[in-house]
Design a protein around this motif. Sequence first.
Motif, PDB file in Angstrom:
ATOM      1  N   SER A 176       0.717  -1.238  -0.043  1.00 15.46           N
ATOM      2  CA  SER A 176       0.035  -0.108  -0.075  1.00 15.46           C
ATOM      3  C   SER A 176       1.054   1.130  -0.127  1.00 15.46           C
ATOM      4  CB  SER A 176      -1.002   0.030   1.242  1.00 15.46           C
ATOM      5  OG  SER A 176      -0.315   0.146   2.368  1.00 15.46           O
ATOM      6  N   ASP A 177       2.274   0.944   0.317  1.00 19.45           N
ATOM      7  CA  ASP A 177       3.043   2.537   0.230  1.00 19.45           C
ATOM      8  C   ASP A 177       3.648   2.549  -1.261  1.00 19.45           C
ATOM      9  OD1 ASP A 177       2.943   2.709   3.023  1.00 19.45           O
ATOM     10  OD2 ASP A 177       4.516   1.475   3.391  1.00 19.45           O
ATOM     11  N   ILE A 178       3.449   1.924  -2.209  1.00 16.29           N
ATOM     12  CA  ILE A 178       4.013   2.013  -3.355  1.00 16.29           C
ATOM     13  C   ILE A 178       3.440   3.040  -4.285  1.00 16.29           C
ATOM     14  CG2 ILE A 178       4.278   1.027  -5.694  1.00 16.29           C
ATOM     15  CD1 ILE A 178       4.711  -1.696  -4.545  1.00 16.29           C
ATOM     16  N   GLU A 179       2.348   3.289  -4.246  1.00 16.60           N
ATOM     17  CA  GLU A 179       1.577   4.318  -5.115  1.00 16.60           C
ATOM     18  C   GLU A 179       1.926   5.604  -4.175  1.00 16.60           C
ATOM     19  OE1 GLU A 179      -2.508   3.960  -6.237  1.00 16.60           O
ATOM     20  OE2 GLU A 179      -2.151   2.082  -7.075  1.00 16.60           O
ATOM     21  N   PRO A 180       1.741   5.793  -2.911  1.00 16.83           N
ATOM     22  CA  PRO A 180       2.081   7.066  -2.500  1.00 16.83           C
ATOM     23  C   PRO A 180       3.595   7.483  -2.364  1.00 16.83           C
ATOM     24  CG  PRO A 180       0.809   5.812  -0.932  1.00 16.83           C
ATOM     25  CD  PRO A 180       1.177   4.843  -1.978  1.00 16.83           C
ATOM     26  N   ALA A 181       4.540   6.590  -2.389  1.00 17.30           N
ATOM     27  CA  ALA A 181       5.770   6.601  -2.814  1.00 17.30           C
ATOM     28  C   ALA A 181       6.093   7.197  -3.884  1.00 17.30           C
ATOM     29  CB  ALA A 181       6.474   5.546  -2.490  1.00 17.30           C
ATOM     30  N   LEU A 182       5.638   6.689  -5.087  1.00 21.21           N
ATOM     31  CA  LEU A 182       5.609   7.212  -6.605  1.00 21.21           C
ATOM     32  C   LEU A 182       5.013   8.441  -6.575  1.00 21.21           C
ATOM     33  CD1 LEU A 182       4.915   3.855  -8.359  1.00 21.21           C
ATOM     34  CD2 LEU A 182       7.113   4.819  -8.126  1.00 21.21           C
ATOM     35  N   ARG A 183       4.020   8.952  -6.003  1.00 20.29           N
ATOM     36  CA  ARG A 183       3.491  10.132  -6.084  1.00 20.29           C
ATOM     37  C   ARG A 183       4.425  11.288  -5.507  1.00 20.29           C
ATOM     38  NH1 ARG A 183      -1.493   7.824  -4.845  1.00 20.29           N
ATOM     39  NH2 ARG A 183      -1.379   8.535  -2.830  1.00 20.29           N
ATOM     40  N   ALA A 184       4.908  10.941  -4.254  1.00 19.48           N
ATOM     41  CA  ALA A 184       5.895  11.720  -3.566  1.00 19.48           C
ATOM     42  C   ALA A 184       7.212  12.170  -4.189  1.00 19.48           C
ATOM     43  CB  ALA A 184       6.106  11.199  -2.071  1.00 19.48           C
ATOM     44  N   LEU A 185       7.560  11.033  -4.919  1.00 19.29           N
ATOM     45  CA  LEU A 185       8.865  11.304  -5.820  1.00 19.29           C
ATOM     46  C   LEU A 185       8.680  11.370  -7.188  1.00 19.29           C
ATOM     47  CD1 LEU A 185      11.098   8.684  -3.477  1.00 19.29           C
ATOM     48  CD2 LEU A 185      10.931  11.232  -3.193  1.00 19.29           C
ATOM     49  N   ALA A 186       7.567  11.873  -7.591  1.00 19.46           N
ATOM     50  CA  ALA A 186       7.066  11.828  -9.125  1.00 19.46           C
ATOM     51  C   ALA A 186       7.911  12.873  -9.743  1.00 19.46           C
ATOM     52  CB  ALA A 186       5.651  12.296  -9.212  1.00 19.46           C
ATOM     53  N   ASP A 187       8.567  12.620 -11.150  1.00 19.90           N
ATOM     54  CA  ASP A 187       9.276  13.352 -12.080  1.00 19.90           C
ATOM     55  C   ASP A 187      10.598  13.512 -11.504  1.00 19.90           C
ATOM     56  OD1 ASP A 187       6.976  13.925 -13.516  1.00 19.90           O
ATOM     57  OD2 ASP A 187       6.307  15.521 -12.113  1.00 19.90           O
ATOM     58  N   ARG A 188      11.089  12.510 -10.785  1.00 15.05           N
ATOM     59  CA  ARG A 188      12.462  12.345 -10.363  1.00 15.05           C
ATOM     60  C   ARG A 188      13.072  11.033 -10.853  1.00 15.05           C
ATOM     61  NH1 ARG A 188      13.106  14.866  -4.447  1.00 15.05           N
ATOM     62  NH2 ARG A 188      15.351  14.914  -5.041  1.00 15.05           N
ATOM     63  N   PRO A 189      14.421  11.060 -11.242  1.00 14.41           N
ATOM     64  CA  PRO A 189      14.866   9.698 -11.296  1.00 14.41           C
ATOM     65  C   PRO A 189      15.228   9.031 -10.146  1.00 14.41           C
ATOM     66  CG  PRO A 189      16.574  11.264 -11.521  1.00 14.41           C
ATOM     67  CD  PRO A 189      15.302  12.164 -11.456  1.00 14.41           C
ATOM     68  N   LEU A 190      14.769   7.717 -10.005  1.00 14.38           N
ATOM     69  CA  LEU A 190      14.483   7.008  -8.872  1.00 14.38           C
ATOM     70  C   LEU A 190      15.304   5.649  -8.726  1.00 14.38           C
ATOM     71  CD1 LEU A 190      10.826   7.166  -8.303  1.00 14.38           C
ATOM     72  CD2 LEU A 190      12.238   8.569  -7.415  1.00 14.38           C
ATOM     73  N   TYR A 191      15.828   4.889  -7.596  1.00 14.01           N
ATOM     74  CA  TYR A 191      16.356   3.731  -7.676  1.00 14.01           C
ATOM     75  C   TYR A 191      15.691   3.096  -6.274  1.00 14.01           C
ATOM     76  CZ  TYR A 191      19.845   4.911  -4.226  1.00 14.01           C
ATOM     77  OH  TYR A 191      20.381   5.269  -3.033  1.00 14.01           O
ATOM     78  N   ALA A 192      15.529   1.815  -6.208  1.00 15.31           N
ATOM     79  CA  ALA A 192      15.388   1.191  -5.208  1.00 15.31           C
ATOM     80  C   ALA A 192      16.221   0.497  -4.510  1.00 15.31           C
ATOM     81  CB  ALA A 192      13.976   0.156  -5.346  1.00 15.31           C
ATOM     82  N   GLU A 193      16.178   0.148  -3.029  1.00 13.85           N
ATOM     83  CA  GLU A 193      17.411  -0.191  -2.333  1.00 13.85           C
ATOM     84  C   GLU A 193      16.900  -1.121  -1.352  1.00 13.85           C
ATOM     85  OE1 GLU A 193      20.780   2.464  -1.144  1.00 13.85           O
ATOM     86  OE2 GLU A 193      19.873   2.161   1.027  1.00 13.85           O
ATOM     87  N   ARG A 194      17.654  -2.261  -1.354  1.00 15.02           N
ATOM     88  CA  ARG A 194      17.305  -3.544  -0.178  1.00 15.02           C
ATOM     89  C   ARG A 194      17.264  -2.636   1.157  1.00 15.02           C
ATOM     90  NH1 ARG A 194      17.917  -9.073  -0.189  1.00 15.02           N
ATOM     91  NH2 ARG A 194      18.907  -9.171  -2.193  1.00 15.02           N
ATOM     92  N   TRP A 195      16.403  -3.145   2.130  1.00 16.37           N
ATOM     93  CA  TRP A 195      16.157  -2.441   3.350  1.00 16.37           C
ATOM     94  C   TRP A 195      17.432  -2.973   4.141  1.00 16.37           C
ATOM     95  CZ3 TRP A 195      12.750   1.030   4.824  1.00 16.37           C
ATOM     96  CH2 TRP A 195      12.705   1.256   6.352  1.00 16.37           C
ATOM     97  N   ALA A 196      18.091  -2.019   4.788  1.00 20.20           N
ATOM     98  CA  ALA A 196      19.131  -2.447   5.660  1.00 20.20           C
ATOM     99  C   ALA A 196      18.649  -2.285   7.046  1.00 20.20           C
ATOM    100  CB  ALA A 196      20.202  -1.407   5.440  1.00 20.20           C
ATOM    101  N   SER A 197      18.800  -3.623   7.655  1.00 20.88           N
ATOM    102  CA  SER A 197      18.114  -3.613   9.291  1.00 20.88           C
ATOM    103  C   SER A 197      19.608  -3.330   9.999  1.00 20.88           C
ATOM    104  CB  SER A 197      17.676  -5.039   9.275  1.00 20.88           C
ATOM    105  OG  SER A 197      17.081  -5.253  10.748  1.00 20.88           O
ATOM    106  N   PHE A 198      19.714  -2.047  10.442  1.00 23.52           N
ATOM    107  CA  PHE A 198      20.913  -1.840  11.044  1.00 23.52           C
ATOM    108  C   PHE A 198      20.438  -1.395  12.430  1.00 23.52           C
ATOM    109  CE2 PHE A 198      19.148   2.247   9.328  1.00 23.52           C
ATOM    110  CZ  PHE A 198      19.067   3.119  10.392  1.00 23.52           C
TER     111      PHE A 198
END
Length: 614
Positions: A176-198
């Motif tokens: 459910s976070d995918i669409e809000p994330a894409l709207r929040a970062l619209a019109d920008r070059p993006l990349y996805a990163e594996r979650w780092a549990s630090f």
Amino acid sequence: MDSHTVGVLGGGQLGRMLVEAAHRLNIKVAILDSENAPAKQINQIAAAAHITGSFANAEDVRHFAAKADVLTYEIEHVDTQVLEALDSESPFVEDSQSWRRIQPSWRTIRQIQDKFVQKQHFAENGIPTADSKGVGTTSPQGLKEIGLELGGLPIMLKARTQAYDGRGNYPIMNLSDIEPALRALADRPLYAERWASFKKELAVMVVKTKQEANVDTYEQITLPFPVTETIHTDSICKLTFTPPRGVPIKIQRQAQDLARKAVASFEGTGVFGVELFLLEDDSIIVNEIAPRPHNSGHYTIEACHMSQYEAHLRAILPGLADTIEPGATDLAVNAAVMLNILGGPEPNSHLLVAKAALKVPGAKIHLYGKGDGRPGRKMGHITIVGKSMSEVERKIHPLIITADSVRAHKHSERTSDEAIQATADELLKLNPAPPEKPLLAIVMGSDTDLATLRPGLELLDKMPIPYLVTITSAHRTPQHMLNFGKAAASRGFKAIVAAAGGAAHLPGMMASETTVPVIGCPVKASSMDGLDSLFAIVQMPRGIPVATVGIANSTNAILLAARIIGTSEPKVQEWLAAHLQQMDDENMAKAARLESEGWQTYKKLDQAMPLSFK
């Protein structure tokens, strides 16, 4: 000190502190930024070379470059196209055939500007970092597939460029976070990163003194500053603790080595800020790099032999880079904490934190001259150094409370200083300053040993030494005992008194797991009158020392521990000096009485003597 003029692209707080360091070395620094930028406010030495303009504007950069011998950066969001052109036209400093004018290299800046390219660069050079994939589609389905390729949700969606202080990052915890994330970062070059549990965020400032890029020679071309622990709130650095709390020396060395290798992979010289994640399994990965001094390195001004700003200036100048020797970047104190001062609801709300710091002995206040504050804007910082992490944590605590109170009101309209202070007072009642962390540990194998330790503990209560008394047995709880020893140094203990009877393995086993001095106190058991314990403790194998006192002499064990601690704690040393003087005075008084009254009378008065005389 150096005849070259350094041109800095950007004149914010980092540029301001570069100027402060430059003034002490008579290095001329010119600034390209807005008219009243913080760095320009305090810089008159090269005022004629300042340019009012933008570091992202090619014509401004070209005009500025004509006035500087060496170009460097306060911010990496610069126009690298014009830097590439300048490098091709005039690559070297005028009086050198090998030292490049642009430091670090424009190629390095271009690689680092795009965070996905930066991640690919790390992977190509064998630098461990979180797996990432470019996002070539803005469809939710495409991002879902990328998430699966990265091991499933959660993942972090990030903007590739123009992102800082968490701006441009969006955590995708579930579908459910995918669409809000894409709207929040619209019109920008993006990349996805594996979650780092630090479990901790760490940072290392690294100074690179050679121009070539070569990971294999990182030890020859870089020097590390200490590892610092960074605490973030709302994705903005709030605090740094140096050295990092609870991180063993071995892991700190690994973090420094990894940071140095990452920096060595880039071209050019200067100081780089390396952000790291310490994962749950104690492995370390690089998060990202800044090719310039960094917020996490502010503490170096007061805490290190050389600040990151002086190191940067010296590293980028051809005549000074080779003068940075090993040890120059080391800590000059035992502990340091840095607190960022952020803007609040009113233009001057942040000054409440600075004013509170005026009442804290040793607090060093740095205000950046930015004018009116606004929520989340970095307006200054405070650094406190001390003899122990416990000391600096206690001193910074009320300032953290005040900063939290400013933040709590950041969205309020027309909030008064009185309202913020009232919040701070209430928070301080609910969350008082932490107690002093113990400097001395007293351990015993069994509670039956407490009787032996009691005289020493009674004396310890009179000393200005915070301490911990606990039970841990070499035989009944061996793993707990070993864990205690391993963590002793990182917990801040400066000495350990270990009481044991019989086979008396506790002191020796404790000493085998810690660098902290261990003092063994033999306990007199029912058989052999404690000789077995004394021999067991004193006969340690070569390489594992344990200091040993007489059988059941816990008073001497505590006094020896106090002398060890007193080498770095003036108050303890002062107490010990007073204690020695008291014993001197008491003994001289006894001698005088004995001589004047005779031994017969003196013996009868023995019952009335203070306990300290006996």
